[in-house]
Write an enzyme that holds these catalytic residues in place. Structure first.
Site, PDB file in Angstrom:
ATOM      1  N   GLU A 217      -7.498  20.095  19.929  1.00  0.00           N
ATOM      2  CA  GLU A 217      -6.708  20.650  18.825  1.00  0.00           C
ATOM      3  C   GLU A 217      -6.213  19.534  17.935  1.00  0.00           C
ATOM      4  O   GLU A 217      -6.000  18.420  18.395  1.00  0.00           O
ATOM      5  CB  GLU A 217      -5.443  21.335  19.387  1.00  0.00           C
ATOM      6  CG  GLU A 217      -5.509  22.809  19.519  1.00  0.00           C
ATOM      7  CD  GLU A 217      -4.223  23.349  20.125  1.00  0.00           C
ATOM      8  OE1 GLU A 217      -3.204  22.634  20.136  1.00  0.00           O
ATOM      9  OE2 GLU A 217      -4.271  24.487  20.605  1.00  0.00           O
TER      10      GLU A 217
ATOM     11  N   ARG B  76       4.359  34.334  32.752  1.00  0.00           N
ATOM     12  CA  ARG B  76       5.187  34.192  33.948  1.00  0.00           C
ATOM     13  C   ARG B  76       6.597  33.847  33.505  1.00  0.00           C
ATOM     14  O   ARG B  76       6.858  33.659  32.338  1.00  0.00           O
ATOM     15  CB  ARG B  76       4.644  33.055  34.804  1.00  0.00           C
ATOM     16  CG  ARG B  76       4.480  31.791  33.937  1.00  0.00           C
ATOM     17  CD  ARG B  76       4.376  30.524  34.699  1.00  0.00           C
ATOM     18  NE  ARG B  76       3.958  29.409  33.871  1.00  0.00           N
ATOM     19  CZ  ARG B  76       4.773  28.578  33.223  1.00  0.00           C
ATOM     20  NH1 ARG B  76       6.092  28.769  33.285  1.00  0.00           N
ATOM     21  NH2 ARG B  76       4.319  27.576  32.503  1.00  0.00           N
TER      22      ARG B  76
ATOM     23  N   LYS C  82      -7.258  29.024  27.397  1.00  0.00           N
ATOM     24  CA  LYS C  82      -6.628  28.691  26.120  1.00  0.00           C
ATOM     25  C   LYS C  82      -7.520  29.009  24.926  1.00  0.00           C
ATOM     26  O   LYS C  82      -7.033  29.369  23.853  1.00  0.00           O
ATOM     27  CB  LYS C  82      -6.236  27.211  26.089  1.00  0.00           C
ATOM     28  CG  LYS C  82      -5.308  26.784  27.227  1.00  0.00           C
ATOM     29  CD  LYS C  82      -4.054  27.658  27.334  1.00  0.00           C
ATOM     30  CE  LYS C  82      -3.280  27.360  28.607  1.00  0.00           C
ATOM     31  NZ  LYS C  82      -2.461  28.478  29.065  1.00  0.00           N
TER      32      LYS C  82
ATOM     33  N   HIS D  67       4.828  15.022  27.965  1.00  0.00           N
ATOM     34  CA  HIS D  67       4.544  16.437  27.707  1.00  0.00           C
ATOM     35  C   HIS D  67       5.234  17.368  28.704  1.00  0.00           C
ATOM     36  O   HIS D  67       4.840  18.510  28.848  1.00  0.00           O
ATOM     37  CB  HIS D  67       3.034  16.722  27.699  1.00  0.00           C
ATOM     38  CG  HIS D  67       2.312  15.853  26.726  1.00  0.00           C
ATOM     39  ND1 HIS D  67       2.462  15.984  25.363  1.00  0.00           N
ATOM     40  CD2 HIS D  67       1.457  14.826  26.914  1.00  0.00           C
ATOM     41  CE1 HIS D  67       1.717  15.066  24.753  1.00  0.00           C
ATOM     42  NE2 HIS D  67       1.099  14.344  25.672  1.00  0.00           N
TER      43      HIS D  67
END
Lengths: 504, 193, 504, 193
Positions: free
Chosen positions: C200, C291, C116, C235
């Site tokens: 983040e 994907r 990431k 999430h």
């Protein structure tokens, strides 16, 4: 909008109407005969009421009892589906007479189109081409022979009140005319309570192409393009497609416009279909079905228009929201009728209880069924168990998808048309679009398909393993739920794990 | 799939009769099966919900997954009596009979004793209502001649003679409701053409 | 074209890939762990081979064994599905190294986007907006706290190797940072074998909007518009739609173009998704999934493009057939994830054996399932049982259709998310499109839904009738298959028949 | 639905306990049922394949169609012991207990004898693996405090105290695999706040 509807039908079409109504927030009221007490249309409706014994004449065709249930349940409208009372003008009139909305065209429209000879006259007047033949019912087998000789053989005998191939007979030689007339009359009498028969020139290798229509009460009529329904057996459709693989743009437009003229000629309101026979570049009016068709889903899949939704909207007085040039025609759709018949045994009707039921899924596949595990398939009603529909970007893709979906479909406990349909999806003439209403006659090999060697070997292995597992006493025929007998591969794989006492 | 060879896993032998043919089968304890001399890896597993031995549903077939040298087959199976199994594969139903070799030989010997050349009687292929019987007892019929018209599911079905024969006995008349498998017409020896 | 494929997955996505491959005539090779011996993906494949015990690390994640099966079965390609090895660059490299086609992007692309922090750097360079935060993994709970204070609370901790919400934790106060870091790291380590965590800025009420991409080996990249996936719990996405109810035409174009830039930055080949967070007119790159996504069907339904088909075509070296301006966006599609969880009991995982299974049908409904009657729902794998997708001419129609389809869906023997999903389809904020990723938090009433009085009465009646029918001995709990106890209505109806000895 | 009145169809009475409430029910022989004084027409029919009495599948629910004054409900039901039924309707599972009125009164009397105020012990709500146990025996916890972390389906689930209490006994430790319903934590009497 309409608030509630009594669905005067059973099986897959009752379920289809219930689904459409429910999506519009319409309360759904089902009716059921005694053997249908636990049927899917009863289970899925908001309400359900008994209407009598198995025999259709005493239940699904019993107008008095249906209206009594409608009154007691507070139904505001009645949807007839197809078959049963769907094209009975007296039923439509009785529904209106009871102060309820009939979801279908006016009684006079049904009457005009329901009488095939009257319909012919109307169509000729509206400039819609018709097949040469009589406009009056035949009085006797002798007259049948005489008229047939005048029109020229081959001819086809048809029930004036008919539809769906019932009471229909093809006659190729003068000597067969009288016998065929008798058989057709008996079938028509049994199916519709109306034994009147008329006669037409029989086209040798026509294609059956029909046009879907929608009309509203404000004078708007649009067509939703054509369906090709040429693959038939015993004059009953088996496979339907939209669009036809055959028509060019100009023919499509001509046929669509002729269908709209036909609908306007009888002030058509609702969803209806004009059927044509097509041969060598010409098309002839065959009949108009003043109701939803079995094969309506293929049209829904290529146009994105929900026909049941629009039946309700138009019945409620709404104006059609789409104009002719706004109706899209996207990709290609195919429908296979899954019937309880033994296709390799002369399409003999099959009975049984639905055991395992595996419904295909994934992209572009739709199942409109009327069965569930436990549904008893008897002989009282239509053999249609459900419809499998596949949509793809083109005909080839739709066929490949249908083949895949047919392979997934599993209906235990009753023989179905499925294996024949699978073979047709592989057959070169069908794949190339070389079809006519004589397709099945002309491909007898389809009915003598051998079980392939790999399948035969699997059957032999399964039988032996089942018997082996059941043991000699057969008292407890159990097989372990894990891989049993243990595959040698599993053992080989296990052997790469840390050593075990019995590892090899 | 390989030609079978000598093995340290002696198995149990069966004779499987299916679609008119006889197959010699050996189920081995090493997870293989030998069919007519060819050896394959085999694994059979039920796919439906588990049932106790006492609660096996007898009226509808159970689902099974068969892997045969890795090739996957989805079957439904229902056991009958005396080694009979009704199997469904790819939408087709097939009857199988599984016997041990000795029982199979006994069966064959007893069958040979009563062979004749008479045409098998016509049985009702489905339940329905007899509408017409256009032949009479003693009548000589050709292959394809209509013997009965039976109505089922609102359609008339014409049952015709499978070969030339003489009708010896009619067991059904117009108006009769008949069950599937019910005897309808018996024949005398076929006429020499 | 590719001739055969090993599908390195299980459940609904293995079945989806098998369906897509089969329609292209590709031989399908399934693999299965011990408890999956009788699973639908095994039954529906052309071939199936065992790969080990239940634990994913020993079976579906066992690269060596998968390649061994591929070799022995003669597989020409490998499709990873989603999850398991789908975003493992080492797996893609091993597949290519074995001389097989990997149906997915190149290892370097997976590696770039899988990390990431690396992905953030790439996106910033390509001019794609990113959320403020770190580009380096955190070393400790203490460092997490320090960095979080620099970025400003609230912050979110994420697994560098992650996806699907695993290893993710929101931290609102300095004191929680260290604990959350530990939990996230453990989860990430367990799920991906990689415990690296980065940080983040956390957006308070963002919407999750993502763009579907297709790229080929000839440098063409197109987007297939966006999906809105804001309805999430823990999430994890629960409901997805295409298009987003929120975006205007210009925002749609801007987001699509940003996604195409992102894909070009990593030479993307295959189907992939760029996820964005959207808040107050701004959108930020969240991550790219290299994907197929769980929610890909909603895109297929609004564009008519089969994503699995194009994965195979692109993998075989074909050029994309569609250009950006030719891709249609028709109607609206919604997907509901049907999971084995108890939604009214804190989403606790539920286990069981699937008993009765009723799959919805009719117009505009698609079921992508991975279960059948008899499937054992254990705790080894993902709780996703299947996906129910509805398509309609607009969002309102799609919602009404989904509500109808959810009512038809019946999965016996295991608790599922279905009843919660039905409630959401009725909830005014959802129907008005007023949603964010905090939707479920902000609608706690959904989780305290009472059983309505009519349903309660039905349950009481059913219990009493069942017990009554079972009798005192309870030895033979039978109920007659005909309507029993006979309804008084049936009797009333029967009384209008010709008089019978026991008529009233 | 009508208020029940005197009838010539005396029925069988039951007490149905469901979702924490008690309902008085009378099943009459005329096809009606009286629930808490209201009378409705009722018809219940199985929808699945027929089973013989001996072959009822005990492990998964059977489908039923219920018509209650015409309103249609699709249920699945599974019978337990002593009048217990597990019912599924609209995707929700509900437990019901059906007793005759006398058995119900007996049950109530015996229940009253053993009432206490102790917090019910914590049981595992699902099977899984215990990852952490951040409390100790004897520790005082507040409502919402985490007692255990259990991993299931690759997610960590925090099990917290439903009310203030003292942990009296820990029955699970990190690394333990636990079954659904397994006892995890026992409590002493709740602390007065």
């Amino acid at each position: 909008m309409i608030e509630s509807v009594l669905v005067a039908n059973r099986g897959e079409i009752a379920l289809r109407v219930i689904r459409g109504a429910r999506e519009l927030g319409i309360r759904t009221i089902a009716v059921f005969s005694e053997p249908d007490r636990g049927a899917p249309h009863v289970v899925h409706a908001d309400e359900a009421y008994p209407i009598g014994p198995a025999r259709a004449a005493d239940s699904y065709l019993n107008i008095g009892r249906l209206l009594e249930v409608a009154r007691r349940a507070g139904a505001q409208s009645v949807h007839p589906g197809y078959g049963f009372l769907a094209e009975r003008a007296d039923f439509a009139a009785a529904v209106s007479g009871a102060g309820l909305v009939f979801v279908g065209p006016a009684p006079k429209t049904i009457r005009a189109m329901g009488n095939k000879t009257e319909a012919r006259r109307r169509m000729e007047a509206a400039g819609v081409p018709v097949v040469p033949g009589t406009s009056e019912p035949l009085a006797s087998g002798r007259e049948a022979r005489g008229v047939a000789e005048a029109v020229g053989f081959p001819v086809v005998l048809k029930a004036a009140a008919g539809g769906g191939g019932k009471g229909m007979r093809v006659v190729r030689e003068p000597g067969d005319a009288a016998g065929a007339f008798g058989a057709a009359m008996r079938e028509a009498e049994a199916a519709f309570g109306d034994g009147r028969i008329y006669i037409e020139r029989f086209l040798e290798r026509p294609r059956h192409i029909e046009v879907q229509l929608l009309g509203d009460a404000h004078g708007n009529v649009v067509h939703l393009f054509e369906r090709e329904c040429s693959i038939q057996r015993r004059h009953q459709k088996l496979i339907e497609e939209a669009p036809s693989a055959l028509l060019g743009e100009e023919e499509r437009r001509n046929m669509g416009e002729a269908a709209v003229r036909a609908a306007r000629a009888v002030d058509y309101v609702g969803a209806g279909t004009v059927e044509f026979l097509y041969q060598d570049g010409e098309f002839f009016f065959l009949e108009m079905n003043t109701r939803l068709q079995v094969e309506h889903p293929v049209t829904e899949m290529v146009t994105g228009i929900d026909l049941v939704e629009w039946q309700f909207r138009v019945a409620a007085g709404e104006e059609l929201a789409m104009r002719q040039h706004e109706i899209p025609l996207e990709g290609h759709a195919i429908e296979c009728r899954i019937t309880s018949e033994s296709p390799f045994d002369g399409f003999l009707p099959a009975t049984g209880v639905v055991g395992e039921l595996e419904i295909p899924g994934g992209p572009g596949v739709r199942w409109d069924g009327g069965i569930a595990r436990g549904t008893e398939i008897g002989l009282h009603y239509d053999p249609l168990l459900g419809k499998l529909i596949a949509h793809g970007t083109d005909r080839e893709t739709a066929i490949r998808r249908m083949r895949r979906a047919l392979r997934e479909l599993g209906i235990g406990g009753v023989s179905t048309s499925t294996p024949l349909l699978s073979l047709i999806m592989e057959e070169p003439d069908f794949r190339a679009g070389r079809i006519s209403t004589r397709y099945l006659e002309e491909h007898p090999d389809l009915f003598h398909a051998e079980v392939p060697p790999s399948a035969r070997r699997a059957l032999v292995a399964a039988a032996a393993l089942l018997e082996h597992s059941a043991g000699s006493g057969r008292a407890s025929p159990r097989i372990r739920r894990t891989a049993a007998p243990l595959s040698a591969w599993t053992r080989a794989a296990a052997a790469t794990d840390p050593p075990r006492p019995n590892g090899r | 799939m390989t030609r079978s060879n000598a093995t340290s896993h002696p198995g149990t032998r069966y004779v499987v009769s299916l679609l008119g043919e006889r197959h010699d089968v050996e189920v081995r304890s090493d997870g293989t099966i030998v069919i007519d001399g060819f050896r394959l890896h085999a694994s059979l597993a039920p796919t439906g919900p588990p049932h106790t031995a006492a609660s096996r549903p007898p009226l509808s077939g159970e689902g099974y997954s068969l892997l045969l040298d890795g090739t996957s087959f989805a079957l439904r199976a229902r056991g009958g009596h005396g080694g009979e199994w009704r199997l469904e594969l790819d939408g087709r139903a097939v009857e199988a009979e599984v016997l041990d070799p000795r029982a199979h030989r006994m069966r064959q010997l007893s069958a040979k004793a009563g062979t004749g050349a008479k045409l098998a009687p016509l049985k009702a292929p489905m339940p329905g209502l007899v509408v017409q019987v256009p032949v009479e007892e003693g009548q000589v019929v050709e292959a394809g001649d209509t013997l009965l018209i039976v109505e089922a599911m609102k359609m008339e079905n014409e049952l015709s003679a499978p070969a030339a024969a003489t009708v010896s006995r009619l067991r059904a008349a117009p108006g009769d409701a008949v069950e599937k498998g019910q005897l309808l017409v018996e024949f005398a020896e076929a006429e020499e053409a």
